[in-house]
Design a protein around this motif. Structure first.
Motif, short mmCIF file in Angstrom:
data_model
loop_
_atom_site.label_atom_id
_atom_site.label_comp_id
_atom_site.label_asym_id
_atom_site.label_seq_id
_atom_site.Cartn_x
_atom_site.Cartn_y
_atom_site.Cartn_z
N GLN A 246 -29.26 49.48 -29.29
CA GLN A 246 -28.23 48.49 -28.97
C GLN A 246 -27.44 48.05 -30.20
OE1 GLN A 246 -30.94 45.81 -26.42
NE2 GLN A 246 -28.91 45.46 -25.56
N ASN A 247 -28.14 47.71 -31.27
CA ASN A 247 -27.49 47.07 -32.41
C ASN A 247 -27.04 48.02 -33.52
OD1 ASN A 247 -28.06 44.54 -31.18
ND2 ASN A 247 -30.12 44.58 -32.03
N TYR A 248 -27.61 49.22 -33.55
CA TYR A 248 -27.25 50.18 -34.61
C TYR A 248 -26.40 51.30 -34.06
CZ TYR A 248 -28.08 53.48 -38.50
OH TYR A 248 -27.94 54.36 -39.54
N TYR A 350 -57.22 55.77 -41.74
CA TYR A 350 -56.59 55.24 -40.53
C TYR A 350 -55.98 53.86 -40.74
CZ TYR A 350 -55.83 54.66 -35.52
OH TYR A 350 -55.24 54.50 -34.29
N LEU A 351 -56.39 53.16 -41.79
CA LEU A 351 -55.75 51.88 -42.08
C LEU A 351 -54.26 52.06 -42.35
CD1 LEU A 351 -58.41 50.16 -44.37
CD2 LEU A 351 -57.86 49.62 -41.99
N GLY A 352 -53.85 53.26 -42.76
CA GLY A 352 -52.44 53.56 -42.95
C GLY A 352 -51.64 53.43 -41.67
N PHE A 353 -52.30 53.55 -40.53
CA PHE A 353 -51.65 53.37 -39.24
C PHE A 353 -51.01 51.98 -39.15
CE2 PHE A 353 -51.69 51.98 -34.83
CZ PHE A 353 -51.27 53.08 -34.13
N GLY A 354 -51.79 50.97 -39.53
CA GLY A 354 -51.25 49.62 -39.48
C GLY A 354 -50.41 49.26 -40.69
N VAL A 355 -50.86 49.68 -41.86
CA VAL A 355 -50.13 49.36 -43.09
C VAL A 355 -48.72 49.95 -43.04
CG1 VAL A 355 -50.06 49.69 -45.59
CG2 VAL A 355 -52.23 49.15 -44.46
N GLY A 356 -48.59 51.16 -42.51
CA GLY A 356 -47.28 51.81 -42.45
C GLY A 356 -46.30 51.04 -41.60
N SER A 357 -46.73 50.64 -40.41
CA SER A 357 -45.85 49.87 -39.54
C SER A 357 -45.55 48.50 -40.13
CB SER A 357 -46.49 49.72 -38.16
OG SER A 357 -45.70 48.90 -37.34
N PHE A 358 -46.57 47.89 -40.71
CA PHE A 358 -46.42 46.58 -41.34
C PHE A 358 -45.38 46.66 -42.46
CE2 PHE A 358 -48.20 42.90 -43.75
CZ PHE A 358 -48.21 41.99 -42.71
N ALA A 359 -45.47 47.71 -43.27
CA ALA A 359 -44.54 47.88 -44.38
C ALA A 359 -43.11 48.07 -43.87
CB ALA A 359 -44.96 49.08 -45.23
N GLY A 360 -42.96 48.86 -42.80
CA GLY A 360 -41.63 49.07 -42.24
C GLY A 360 -40.99 47.78 -41.78
N SER A 361 -41.77 46.93 -41.13
CA SER A 361 -41.25 45.66 -40.65
C SER A 361 -40.92 44.72 -41.80
CB SER A 361 -42.28 45.00 -39.72
OG SER A 361 -42.54 45.80 -38.59
N ILE A 362 -41.73 44.73 -42.86
CA ILE A 362 -41.46 43.88 -44.03
C ILE A 362 -40.15 44.29 -44.68
CG2 ILE A 362 -42.21 43.38 -46.38
CD1 ILE A 362 -45.08 43.35 -45.37
N ILE A 363 -39.96 45.60 -44.87
CA ILE A 363 -38.72 46.09 -45.49
C ILE A 363 -37.50 45.65 -44.67
CG2 ILE A 363 -37.40 48.17 -46.07
CD1 ILE A 363 -40.17 49.51 -46.62
N ALA A 364 -37.60 45.80 -43.35
CA ALA A 364 -36.49 45.40 -42.48
C ALA A 364 -36.23 43.90 -42.56
CB ALA A 364 -36.78 45.80 -41.04
N SER A 365 -37.29 43.10 -42.63
CA SER A 365 -37.14 41.65 -42.70
C SER A 365 -36.53 41.21 -44.03
CB SER A 365 -38.50 40.97 -42.50
OG SER A 365 -39.02 41.23 -41.22
N LEU A 366 -36.98 41.84 -45.13
CA LEU A 366 -36.50 41.44 -46.46
C LEU A 366 -35.06 41.87 -46.72
CD1 LEU A 366 -39.63 42.19 -48.70
CD2 LEU A 366 -38.78 39.96 -47.95
N PHE A 367 -34.70 43.06 -46.20
CA PHE A 367 -33.39 43.59 -46.52
C PHE A 367 -32.42 43.56 -45.35
CE2 PHE A 367 -36.35 45.46 -49.55
CZ PHE A 367 -35.72 45.17 -50.74
N GLY A 368 -32.81 42.88 -44.28
CA GLY A 368 -31.87 42.51 -43.24
C GLY A 368 -31.50 43.57 -42.23
N GLY A 369 -32.35 44.56 -41.98
CA GLY A 369 -32.00 45.50 -40.93
C GLY A 369 -32.74 46.81 -40.98
N PHE A 370 -32.26 47.73 -40.14
CA PHE A 370 -32.95 49.01 -39.95
C PHE A 370 -32.70 50.00 -41.07
CE2 PHE A 370 -31.37 47.55 -35.70
CZ PHE A 370 -32.58 47.02 -35.25
#
Length: 413
Positions: A246-248, A350-370
């Protein structure tokens, strides 16, 4: 008589696992809820979508701990507990009035419930079918992937006819009942059967690495980086697919929501195609192929002129790679470090499963988008692909250089 009883137990366990996995896979419809939750809470979508990153991290941590819970309480009791927690958590999410409550209920609790049931029921089911591990795994993993597809239509119907809060209530109730029924059908697999079967299925394992030995090798951390990279790419895109559309890409809401179905089908195809391929081709080469496909998908999002078709192609590539990687990785880790300690060795990776998604969301939150997240994903994929092409099998630990130079065959026959 005993053989008939054993066959009955394992077929019931398979059916219960498929039912449970289908319900647990429903969390992959999360992108349907980002916009409604954003409107309800009055917070940006990127911050709301962060809940899926927390969910994925909690899922990974719970998955790595679920084996200990099974040893103490049994697969049936733990699965029933996971179903109860999943249902209650989704009902609580309906009443979340701020981001903190959303992160706690939808992120931490839902993720912990989902992860507690996911890896434990999957591995328990596979142990019942030592002669057909691939088929049993495909049934369970396929059900998890199909769950996101089936619940896409269920949750969209509920959102349209009952509203946001009631959708969470109904979703929670339905998923809880399915997981509990599935758990009641399960029996703990006999431990020795899986161990003997794994030994027969593996070509020539010269040494089983303990976790302490494995983490001292460069190969362990290279595998961890590759796994984190694919999980970061797959889970982040799965969590925000509708919003990216929708937004991108500027698609209408209905068309963008179709990305959830595209992802579900591609995810399932990746699990089946790459999983079957890994029985015939060296698994590290299968992972290299998955990384190439994911790289094509992320590059498409960044550099192609996006319309509905090119957008669906891009997210399908990423979902295909993610699904296949998740399927192949447990066996890949056993190829590198042996079978006896694969639960602990893979559990840490397998902890990378969560850390990877967590990192992606942090990057998007800090830098304002996808877009910022897409570029980081691109860079990590290039690095991981180089690792996949150049990685070598580890030598036997605590051995002389001659023995350490021997390779452990990757191919299974």
């Amino acid at each position: 008589m005993n053989t008939q009883l054993s066959n009955s137990k394992r077929m019931l366990t398979l059916a219960g696992t498929v039912l449970t996995q289908f319900a647990l896979g429903s969390v992959y419809t999360w992108s349907l809820f980002n916009s409604p939750l954003s409107e309800k809470l009055g917070d940006p979508i990127s911050q709301v979508a962060f809940s899926f990153g927390i969910l994925s991290l909690a899922l990974a941590v719970a998955s790595s701990l679920s084996g200990k819970l099974q040893e103490r309480f049994g697969v049936r009791n733990v699965t029933i507990g996971a179903g109860l927690l999943l249902g209650v958590s989704l009902v609580l999410t309906a009443h979340a009035s701020n981001l903190f409550m959303l992160y706690l209920f939808a992120g931490l609790l839902v993720g912990f419930a989902d992860g507690t049931g996911y890896l434990m029921t999957l591995t328990n089911c596979v142990k019942f079918f030592p002669e057909r591990k691939g088929l049993a795994s495909a049934c369970a993993i396929g059900a998890y992937g199909l769950g996101s597809l089936g619940f896409k239509f269920i949750n969209m119907y509920l959102l349209e006819h009952f509203g946001l809060a009631q959708t969470f209530n109904l979703w929670g109730g339905l998923a809880m009942v399915m997981v509990i029924i599935g758990g009641l059908m399960m029996t703990d697999a006999p431990k020795q059967t899986a161990k003997v079967a794994d030994a027969e299925d593996t070509a020539e394992v010269t040494h089983d690495f303990t976790l302490a030995e494995a983490i001292k090798t460069s190969q362990f951390w290279m595998l961890a980086v590759m796994f984190l990279t694919v999980c970061m790419s797959g889970l982040y895109v799965i969590g925000v697919a509708k919003d990216v559309g929708q937004n991108y890409v500027h698609l209408d809401g209905s068309t963008a929501a179709s990305a959830v179905a595209v992802i579900a089908v591609a995810n399932l195809m990746g699990r089946l195609v790459l999983g079957i391929m890994s029985d015939r081709v060296a698994r590290i080469r299968v992972i290299a192929l998955a990384l190439v496909v994911c790289l094509v998908g992320v590059s498409s999002l960044l550099f192609l002129h996006l319309n509905s078709l090119s957008f669906f192609f891009a997210v399908a590539c990423i979902a295909f790679s993610f699904g296949g990687t998740i399927t192949v990785y447990p066996s890949l880790v056993s190829d590198f470090f042996g079978l006896n300690n694969v639960t602990k060795n893979y559990g840490l990776i397998y902890l990378g499963f969560g850390v990877g998604s967590f990192a992606g969301s942090i990057i998007a939150s800090l830098f304002g988008g996808f877009v910022a997240t897409f570029y980081v994903m691109l860079a990590l994929l290039v690095v991981s692909l180089v690792m996949a092409i150049t990685i070598k099998m580890p030598g036997t630990p605590k051995s002389d250089h001659a023995n350490a130079s021997r390779s452990i065959p990757v191919q299974q026959n």
